[in-house]
Design a protein around this motif. Structure first.
Motif, PDB file in Angstrom:
ATOM      1  N   SER A  36      10.868   0.616   0.762  1.00  0.00           N
ATOM      2  CA  SER A  36      10.023  -0.465   0.259  1.00  0.00           C
ATOM      3  C   SER A  36      10.026  -1.652   1.210  1.00  0.00           C
ATOM      4  O   SER A  36       8.976  -2.231   1.509  1.00  0.00           O
ATOM      5  N   LEU A  37      11.218  -2.011   1.697  1.00  0.00           N
ATOM      6  CA  LEU A  37      11.343  -3.213   2.522  1.00  0.00           C
ATOM      7  C   LEU A  37      10.817  -3.001   3.935  1.00  0.00           C
ATOM      8  O   LEU A  37      10.313  -3.934   4.569  1.00  0.00           O
ATOM      9  N   MET A  45       4.254  -2.539   9.853  1.00  0.00           N
ATOM     10  CA  MET A  45       2.921  -2.568  10.452  1.00  0.00           C
ATOM     11  C   MET A  45       2.453  -3.978  10.797  1.00  0.00           C
ATOM     12  O   MET A  45       1.490  -4.147  11.542  1.00  0.00           O
ATOM     13  N   MET A  46       3.098  -4.977  10.228  1.00  0.00           N
ATOM     14  CA  MET A  46       2.677  -6.363  10.471  1.00  0.00           C
ATOM     15  C   MET A  46       3.048  -6.818  11.877  1.00  0.00           C
ATOM     16  O   MET A  46       4.066  -6.373  12.426  1.00  0.00           O
ATOM     17  N   PRO A  47       2.277  -7.711  12.475  1.00  0.00           N
ATOM     18  CA  PRO A  47       2.717  -8.360  13.713  1.00  0.00           C
ATOM     19  C   PRO A  47       4.039  -9.081  13.471  1.00  0.00           C
ATOM     20  O   PRO A  47       4.330  -9.546  12.349  1.00  0.00           O
ATOM     21  N   ARG A  48       4.850  -9.204  14.516  1.00  0.00           N
ATOM     22  CA  ARG A  48       6.179  -9.793  14.382  1.00  0.00           C
ATOM     23  C   ARG A  48       6.114 -11.184  13.762  1.00  0.00           C
ATOM     24  O   ARG A  48       6.926 -11.538  12.906  1.00  0.00           O
ATOM     25  N   GLU A  49       5.153 -11.985  14.188  1.00  0.00           N
ATOM     26  CA  GLU A  49       5.056 -13.358  13.694  1.00  0.00           C
ATOM     27  C   GLU A  49       4.786 -13.388  12.190  1.00  0.00           C
ATOM     28  O   GLU A  49       5.356 -14.198  11.452  1.00  0.00           O
ATOM     29  N   ALA A 194       0.757  -1.213  18.676  1.00  0.00           N
ATOM     30  CA  ALA A 194       0.368  -2.355  17.847  1.00  0.00           C
ATOM     31  C   ALA A 194      -1.025  -2.158  17.261  1.00  0.00           C
ATOM     32  O   ALA A 194      -1.272  -2.468  16.089  1.00  0.00           O
ATOM     33  N   SER A 195      -1.935  -1.610  18.054  1.00  0.00           N
ATOM     34  CA  SER A 195      -3.284  -1.351  17.576  1.00  0.00           C
ATOM     35  C   SER A 195      -3.278  -0.295  16.479  1.00  0.00           C
ATOM     36  O   SER A 195      -3.989  -0.417  15.461  1.00  0.00           O
ATOM     37  N   ARG A 196      -2.459   0.731  16.666  1.00  0.00           N
ATOM     38  CA  ARG A 196      -2.369   1.802  15.672  1.00  0.00           C
ATOM     39  C   ARG A 196      -1.790   1.269  14.358  1.00  0.00           C
ATOM     40  O   ARG A 196      -2.264   1.607  13.273  1.00  0.00           O
ATOM     41  N   ARG A 197      -0.753   0.418  14.454  1.00  0.00           N
ATOM     42  CA  ARG A 197      -0.157  -0.162  13.245  1.00  0.00           C
ATOM     43  C   ARG A 197      -1.144  -1.079  12.531  1.00  0.00           C
ATOM     44  O   ARG A 197      -1.221  -1.085  11.296  1.00  0.00           O
ATOM     45  N   ALA A 198      -1.900  -1.866  13.310  1.00  0.00           N
ATOM     46  CA  ALA A 198      -2.888  -2.764  12.701  1.00  0.00           C
ATOM     47  C   ALA A 198      -3.965  -1.968  11.977  1.00  0.00           C
ATOM     48  O   ALA A 198      -4.406  -2.343  10.876  1.00  0.00           O
ATOM     49  N   GLU A 199      -4.386  -0.869  12.574  1.00  0.00           N
ATOM     50  CA  GLU A 199      -5.396  -0.017  11.937  1.00  0.00           C
ATOM     51  C   GLU A 199      -4.853   0.581  10.643  1.00  0.00           C
ATOM     52  O   GLU A 199      -5.559   0.653   9.624  1.00  0.00           O
ATOM     53  N   TYR A 200      -3.595   0.989  10.673  1.00  0.00           N
ATOM     54  CA  TYR A 200      -2.966   1.569   9.480  1.00  0.00           C
ATOM     55  C   TYR A 200      -2.851   0.516   8.377  1.00  0.00           C
ATOM     56  O   TYR A 200      -3.152   0.783   7.208  1.00  0.00           O
ATOM     57  N   LEU A 201      -2.416  -0.698   8.742  1.00  0.00           N
ATOM     58  CA  LEU A 201      -2.280  -1.777   7.763  1.00  0.00           C
ATOM     59  C   LEU A 201      -3.638  -2.118   7.145  1.00  0.00           C
ATOM     60  O   LEU A 201      -3.736  -2.362   5.926  1.00  0.00           O
ATOM     61  N   VAL A 365       0.540  -5.327  -0.413  1.00  0.00           N
ATOM     62  CA  VAL A 365       0.948  -5.022   0.946  1.00  0.00           C
ATOM     63  C   VAL A 365       0.808  -6.262   1.833  1.00  0.00           C
ATOM     64  O   VAL A 365      -0.180  -7.007   1.743  1.00  0.00           O
ATOM     65  N   ALA A 366       1.823  -6.502   2.665  1.00  0.00           N
ATOM     66  CA  ALA A 366       1.868  -7.632   3.606  1.00  0.00           C
ATOM     67  C   ALA A 366       1.912  -8.987   2.890  1.00  0.00           C
ATOM     68  O   ALA A 366       1.636 -10.014   3.510  1.00  0.00           O
ATOM     69  N   ARG A 367       2.267  -8.989   1.597  1.00  0.00           N
ATOM     70  CA  ARG A 367       2.276 -10.247   0.856  1.00  0.00           C
ATOM     71  C   ARG A 367       3.614 -10.536   0.178  1.00  0.00           C
ATOM     72  O   ARG A 367       3.850 -11.669  -0.249  1.00  0.00           O
TER      73      ARG A 367
END
Length: 426
Positions: A36-37, A45-49, A194-201, A365-367
């Motif tokens: 989960s974490l 999948m999120m950018p580091r920042e 990074a592009s692949r993770r962004a697409e997945y997210l 997700v991402a929140r």
């Protein structure tokens, strides 16, 4: 199915080792929190920042640090230990029947592989079942190996080969192509990842089930080309072998006989693993939020992996010792039904999490910060524990366990418990 002896079949509940079932259920809780974490909430999948911003407060930094210290990879290690130990138990029972473990175990792994692949591509990319099934075939090579051989190979696979792979991935490209070309290639790989993770997210955030699951399948297919996969396979097989060794020794099947050794394992495992974990945690805090941490931190993975194995072993030994005490058994026994249907609950965790985090569900997700993610995991697991108690009061197996056994043995298994004969009246 004619090659399977007539006596082969699922064991009765009276033959189960309840310590192992409870420990498996306990491990499942840690696995749920980890997944989960790191995955379901989108952190990987999120950018580091963005990920750092969600965990910027002292509370969130504290939760993330405690997670890294106490949970991350430790409970996955426990699960792998138990997989190898289960192989030892099945091998012992097959030998007791005078048969070979190979035919049934091979079918068992093939069915698990099928379940895992469906899970990976149709539900969640982070599936571990398919990997366990593939690596499980390699366990057959060690079924007649001595305990010393098993331990030596475990040490090589856990601590030597990962270092060799890591060095090779970093040094060989430099020797062959030069430092500048290697740096350009690595930068391109990072950008592609990074592009692949962004697409997945983005797919997970969609309000369409079809879109999110298509993104999951696409990302899962790309995961097979991960250059770090040999390291993962090596570590998993090493953990399996540690469990195989423990199963052969009967450490968790006969706790009383091995109490002195288990006490040493608990003390050394928790002590050494805890010290290493604190050291790694201090380094992580020192470089928290640093955009470009020093390159030598990469090599801390070796130290971290040693700490994970020690702490995972310490957890298993301490749990087994506590489970022998009546007061603790009442508390820890709550996990026993969850451990008996761990496969069903593992798959259920993925479905529950998609409903919570994906855009077509609650869209978290991402929140969610780490603290909320952990709370949601604990609440979800509490529901699963209650469900497992209810289900196993009525049925012999979890639903997916029933499917697994039925396909393995080539015949439908009875789901209802067989009633015991009433004692004759005097």
């Amino acid at each position: 199915m004619s090659e399977s002896p007539p006596s082969a079949g699922p064991i009765d509940n009276s033959e189960r080792v309840h310590t192992l079932d409870a420990l498996r259920g306990f491990a499942l809780l840690g696995v749920f929190i980890s997944n989960s974490l790191n995955w379901f909430n989108g952190r990987q999948m999120m950018p580091r920042e963005q990920a750092l911003a969600l965990a910027a407060s002292p509370l969130e930094i504290g939760v993330s640090s405690l997670f890294a210290l106490l949970i991350e990879q430790k409970f996955v290690t426990l699960f792998a230990f138990l997989f190898g130990l289960g192989f030892a138990l099945q091998m012992t029972r097959a030998e007791g029947r005078g048969t070979s473990i190979v035919p049934v175990y091979r079918r068992r792994l093939l069915v698990l592989l099928g379940i895992g692949l469906v899970h990976m591509f149709a539900i969640w990319v982070g599936d571990i079942l398919s990997t366990y099934a593939l690596v499980g075939f390699l366990l057959l090579l060690f079924r007649k190996a001595s305990e010393k051989t098993v331990l030596v190979w475990a040490a090589v696979l856990l601590f030597v080969l990962p270092v060799v792979f890591s060095v090779g991935q970093r040094v060989l490209p430099v020797l062959m192509d030069g430092a500048a070309a290697t740096e350009r290639a690595q930068k391109a790989t990072r950008e592609e990842d990074a592009s692949r993770r962004a697409e997945y997210l983005a797919g997970l955030s969609s309000d369409s089930v079809v879109t999110s699951q298509r993104a999951n399948a696409h990302y899962g297919w790309a995961a097979f080309s991960n250059p770090g996969r040999p390291i993962l396979l090596s570590i998993i097989l090493g953990r399996f072998l540690v469990g195989l060794w423990a199963g052969r020794r009967g450490l968790l099947q006969d706790v009383e006989r091995h109490r002195p050794l288990l006490r040493k394992l608990a003390a050394w495992g928790l002590g050494v693993g805890g010290v290493i974990g604190l050291f790694v945690m201090a380094l992580n805090l020192a470089y928290w939020g640093v955009a470009n941490p020093p390159g030598w931190l990469v090599w801390m993975r070796i130290v971290k992996d040693v700490g994970i194995v020690f702490l995972g072993s310490g957890y298993a030994a301490a749990f087994a010792l506590l489970f022998q005490k009546e007061r603790w058994r009442k508390v820890l026994g709550v996990f026993t039904p969850a451990g008996r249907m761990a496969l069903t609950l593992y798959l259920m965790q993925s479905v529950m999490s998609l409903c919570l985090y994906d855009g077509w569900g609650l869209g978290l997700v991402a929140r969610t910060p780490p603290s909320l993610t952990v709370l949601l995991s604990l609440a979800g697991f509490a529901v699963q524990v209650a469900f497992s108690h209810w289900w196993l009061a009525r049925f012999r197996f979890g639903p997916v366990e029933w499917l697994w056994r039925s396909l393995t043995y080539g015949r439908f298994q009875p789901m209802r418990p067989v009633p015991t004969a009433a004692p004759a009246a005097n």
